[in-house]
Scaffold this active site. Sequence first.
Site, PDB file in Angstrom:
ATOM      1  CE  LYS A  17      -3.599  -2.524   2.486  1.00  0.00           C
ATOM      2  NZ  LYS A  17      -4.196  -2.832   3.799  1.00  0.00           N
ATOM      3  CD  GLN A  54      -3.184  -4.290   7.073  1.00  0.00           C
ATOM      4  OE1 GLN A  54      -3.141  -3.272   6.376  1.00  0.00           O
ATOM      5  NE2 GLN A  54      -3.556  -5.464   6.598  1.00  0.00           N
ATOM      6  CG  ASP A  60      -9.809  -0.667   4.458  1.00  0.00           C
ATOM      7  OD1 ASP A  60      -9.549  -0.898   3.261  1.00  0.00           O
ATOM      8  OD2 ASP A  60      -9.079  -1.014   5.395  1.00  0.00           O
TER       9      ASP A  60
END
Length: 913
Positions: free
Chosen positions: A55, A99, A124
């Site tokens: 990422k 995460q 997300d």
Amino acid sequence: MSAKIISGKEVSAQVRKGLKKEVDALKSQDPNFRPGLVVLQVGNREDSNLYISMKLKAASEIGINAIHKRLPQTATEDEVLQSIREVNENSSVHGFIVQLPLDSIHRIDTEKVTNAVAPEKDVDGLTSINAGKLARGDLGDCFIPCTPNGCMELIRQTGVPVAGKTAVVIGRSKIVGAPMHDLLLWNHATVTTCHSKTTDLASEVGRADILVTGIGKPEFVKGEWVKKGAIVIDCGINHVPDSTKPSGKRVVGDVAFTSAKEQAAFITPVPGGVGPMTVAMLMQNTVLSAKRFLQAHQPGKWNMIYTKLNLKRPVPSDIDISRSCVPKCIDRLAREIGLLSNEVELYGKTKAKVHLEAIDRLRIQPDGKYVVVTGITPTPLGEGKSTTTIGLVQALGAHLNNNVFACVRQPSQGPTFGIKGGAAGGGYSQVIPMEEFNLHLTGDIHAITAANNLVAAAIDARIFHEATQSDKALFNRLVPLSGGHRTFSPVQINRLKKLGIEKSDPSTLTEEEITRFARLDIDPESITWQRVLDTNDRFLRKITIGQSPTEKGYTRTAQFDITVASEIMAVLALTSSLEDMKHRLAKMVVATSRNGEPVTTEDLGVCGALTVLMRDAIKPNLMQTLEGNPVFVHAGPFANIAHGNSSILADKIALKLVGPEGFVVTEAGFGADIGMEKFFNIKCRYSGLRPHVVVLVATVRALKMHGGGPSVSGITYLIIFQNLELVEKGFCNLRKQVENTKHFGVPVVVAVNAFKTDTEAELQLICKLAKEAGAFDAVQCTHWADGGAGAVELGKAVQKAAEAPSNFRFLYDTELPVVDKIRIIAQKIYGADEIELLPEAQHKVHLYTKQGFGNLPICMAKTHLSLSHDAEKKGAPTGFVLPVRDIRASVGAGFLYPLVGTVSSSIGVIEND
């Protein structure tokens, strides 16, 4: 015929290329702007580290500023939530992902953590708010989870329309299955979600025109289940044993790829299919979030809700009006005008400080229109400049639908308790809450008092120690041993450079250099720095200090000034940044050495401490008007000693916030001959800002006084009854002040502040004469009684004047000799024939010129009750000689201030501003 392979690597590369162009376009609009992404990781899982590195690499290639924020395995749920709150408040971050899984030794509620992320940064798409919007079909107002979003992009690449197709999703996880179902549904497919309890899964799969799998079971879906010509999107990432691989295993999907590709028309490989798209969609969501942020925070894009006034007759007292109004919560007002949460520091519910980062964020945005309110020579009661300032702002905003900001000074408590009316305005045109405005506010004046008196203490302590110690003892005190070594501080290095000593090791100084470094050798008779207090206390006007036996006979006569007359207040008002303030504080001259050299706060070694004391005071204070307009209250230098204007920083932030079509209205203290002249020649010179309009406030009662009537301290027949002759005779003062504004090339609008005792004939006469004298316009105002509605015509006149040609110019060149600059002000602004410098003033002209301060602007300190130096001379006196008895230097603030007549800065003597 085998299926066509949909390469996620190729599609994601195209997406990233397009995103890079978008980011480059954003940067071209604002070079200081970059989309920001934060990845929060708890623990140190290897798989998480791998995903995060992918990422971060993708973000770097696109031009996104990505930050990896790590928390240890020992992090608790509270610590994780606190980190999330910090990132939520950071306006430079547009995308934020946590995460998963959370690798902590403590139990952490993943759902709570996920939902703690601000929905507008949840790239997300995992918060309940974004999931709920997706479920409702609000696709344009949410973030779509990255994997389903990537799947949809791969489906679009096939060219096959989704609408009307039968879709089957295998798996119902919150990350893939459930949002994939919603996404297909709102793209008009007929969707079935299958899971572990589904009976006859093969039959369900066989009906699918579009099949998306995300169950995490290797090659679970058989090729023969797949409908001929279907689109197969495989989200599975599974490991199976493979002895041919170095690792002993290989990655496969949920679908038996070899057999399925013989049935399907399109199929994604694993790896290389959906995986790369997930990262690409994360980047796409981050760029989308950044664009939404810019769209929502366009300069001048306000969403104001104004407060409706409940006007009463007769008009109640100012304090009753203030207390009867319920102000908006200040954080709501901050949001309405486009300030970000991390730019606002709340001081209760009705006031806040605004961080200077707002200027950096808005740096390239165009400024709004700049308006300064001034007045004619006032009566002792004042003519309503503050009230007019607020009334005009209320009119321009609540009644004429403009973005508009008021920028005013904070009043001293001395005159407030002195007693003079506060500076919050009055009637239905005032800043609220009135008590907080007129008293402590956020403590800025107290900070100035502390900083000023620190300097005063340092001066006398230095003189005492130099008088009672040897050079070596003094040097050892200034540069003490630490760990067996002496080290110069940065401020001491600066002093050495000033002395021409290019050394940094204390042990290398010669005896002569030690003497020069350690001794400032201040001449006590030359000290210009006084102690201050923000209270009128006549018994502190002259005092003797040093009476304690510990001072060993060192005494001198000193005085207390009012705090707002401190040079530190002037520095606060004229500074442009924290670094600039530190530089100005360091340059302040407090005395002269016996050999004629200026002694500064940097020489005393206290400039760093002063900056620390002033670190909060430099932030403008946000308040509001009775009708809910924003107001910056910042700095409060007196206009007859200092320059009498609020801060440059407040004006600059406000001008950015209102946008190019908005207005910022600021006020200059006292009459145009004092506050306005200093606004143009000092404040505008240092700020670089150029005003569009001058509003000149006048009243019938003041013109009657200037026409020969008595000084106004109460009601007299000359005020109560119409007297056109007296008004016309006193108009000479207004004519002179209009002339003064025209010296600077800025259009002037005369605001006739109407009182209930004024007659219509008197008001119309003033407007007529003002226009004949060269005013752009002249209008009557009743904002004290009617709020913004009473200043609508003034607002319209200001709008028109702001569009008129302006040819701004300064009155003088600062490179002229000091005496010439004083003479220009005296002759052009006051109407004097000549100036007379008394011996002390002549000495100071020579001294300051020799010291290198002769090119500073001039800040005349004189009475505000007359254009001349004599408060008794009303109207527009001529034929007089202006006496200058002394000149003092505010080097840090950046001006010299001649003392004209009997004006004083000491406590209880200074004239009310």
